[in-house]
Scaffold this active site. Structure first.
Site, short mmCIF file in Angstrom:
data_model
loop_
_atom_site.label_atom_id
_atom_site.label_comp_id
_atom_site.label_asym_id
_atom_site.label_seq_id
_atom_site.Cartn_x
_atom_site.Cartn_y
_atom_site.Cartn_z
CE LYS A 15 -2.10 -0.94 3.91
NZ LYS A 15 -1.50 -2.22 4.37
NE ARG A 128 7.62 -2.68 6.09
CZ ARG A 128 6.31 -2.49 6.18
NH1 ARG A 128 5.57 -2.35 5.10
NH2 ARG A 128 5.73 -2.46 7.34
P1 ADP Z 1 1.22 -2.11 8.00
O1 ADP Z 1 0.11 -1.83 7.03
O2 ADP Z 1 2.42 -2.67 7.34
O3 ADP Z 1 0.78 -2.89 9.20
P2 ADP Z 1 1.11 0.62 9.06
O4 ADP Z 1 2.24 1.58 9.07
O5 ADP Z 1 -0.08 0.94 8.22
O6 ADP Z 1 1.76 -0.77 8.63
O7 ADP Z 1 0.57 0.38 10.56
C1 ADP Z 1 1.44 0.14 11.62
C2 ADP Z 1 0.66 0.07 12.92
O8 ADP Z 1 0.01 1.31 13.16
C3 ADP Z 1 -0.44 -0.97 12.98
O9 ADP Z 1 0.05 -2.25 13.34
C4 ADP Z 1 -1.36 -0.38 14.07
O10 ADP Z 1 -0.85 -0.60 15.36
C5 ADP Z 1 -1.26 1.12 13.79
N1 ADP Z 1 -2.31 1.58 12.85
C6 ADP Z 1 -2.13 2.09 11.61
N2 ADP Z 1 -3.29 2.39 11.02
C7 ADP Z 1 -4.25 2.06 11.92
C8 ADP Z 1 -5.68 2.12 11.90
N3 ADP Z 1 -6.37 2.57 10.84
N4 ADP Z 1 -6.34 1.67 13.00
C9 ADP Z 1 -5.69 1.21 14.08
N5 ADP Z 1 -4.35 1.11 14.16
C10 ADP Z 1 -3.63 1.54 13.09
#
Ligand code: ADP
Length: 230
Positions: A15, A128
């Site tokens: 993404k 990564r």
């Molecule tokens: P990935 O998609 O690789 O898990 P992200 O950077 O999107 O990585 O998310 C990392 C962490 O941030 C998640 O494991 C969660 O703890 C938190 N997080 C991100 N987006 C959300 C969301 N929409 N709702 C709840 N927690 C979130």
């Protein structure tokens, strides 16, 4: 017309990489809830302190916290003509809230579901690396920096994200399976515009051109410039 794109998929489905390419094409900001939360952690502010422990376990941060972050971000001037959401929504409550928000403004979003084979996801996440300064993502196998361990853009030493360690990767994938994957059915049931694409073995550029074609199609209800090449 506002161009709203929601990138949906498992951790490691690409993404963030796609969002980075797409933001230049759409000239719209890339809004990643993960990046926003990590920014608060880096700043060491109250919110950062509150979410750090949760994120280190691989669990999701509370809906109220991310909902508020996203709504504030969407109110900023650069998001008025369009935006690319990456990592939001991830729960039913977030999805309902976002859909209400979009509907109340007459914005028709395009949800892009990146489908990637589970084994590929695990390999990607384990390889990564991220620049701690500018956030650029690399992969030791599929997308290495020019100089090993160093960011191409600003020369910073690359880091492994705290939550890219094996036990945490498993917890993140489990959270995705139980809380996020069911949203695909939610998007379908609610008649949201959903574009599903197999992203297992497509290069980011190939993925971009297919997604751009979809965005440019009349049913998408989105304005787009001609597909980029090269
Ligand atoms: P990935 O998609 O690789 O898990 P992200 O950077 O999107 O990585 O998310 C990392 C962490 O941030 C998640 O494991 C969660 O703890 C938190 N997080 C991100 N987006 C959300 C969301 N929409 N709702 C709840 N927690 C979130």
């Amino acid at each position: 017309m506002t161009q709203a794109v929601v990138l949906f998929g498992s951790p490691g489905s690409g993404k963030g990489t796609l969002a980075n390419l797409l933001k230049d094409y759409l000239k719209a900001p890339h809004i990643s809830t993960g990046d926003m939360l990590r920014e608060h952690i880096r700043e060491g502010n109250a919110l950062g302190v509150r979410v750090a422990a949760t994120m280190q376990t691989g669990a999701l941060v509370r809906d109220e916290v991310v909902d508020r972050l996203v709504e504030r971000r969407l109110a900023e001037p650069d998001a008025q003509a369009g935006f690319i959401l990456d990592g939001y929504p991830r729960t039913r409550e977030q999805a309902e809230r976002l859909c209400n928000w979009l509907d109340s403004r007459g914005i028709r979003e395009l949800v892009i579901h990146l489908i990637v084979d589970y084994n590929i996801i695990v390999t990607r996440l384990a390889g990564r690396r991220q620049c701690p300064r500018c956030g650029t993502l690399y992969n030791m196998v599929s997308n290495p920096p020019r100089v090993e361990g160093v960011c191409d853009l600003d020369g910073q030493a690359l880091a492994i994200r705290d939550d890219d360690r094996e036990s945490v990767i498993r917890a993140r994938l489990a959270a995705y399976e139980s809380q996020s994957r069911p949203l695909i059915e939610f998007f379908r049931e609610k008649g949201r515009r959903l574009f599903e694409i197999d992203a297992s073995d497509r290069t980011p550029e190939a993925l971009l051109s297919q997604v751009c074609r979809e965005i440019g199609s009349p049913e998408a209800g989105l304005r787009a410039e001609p597909a980029v090449s090269g």
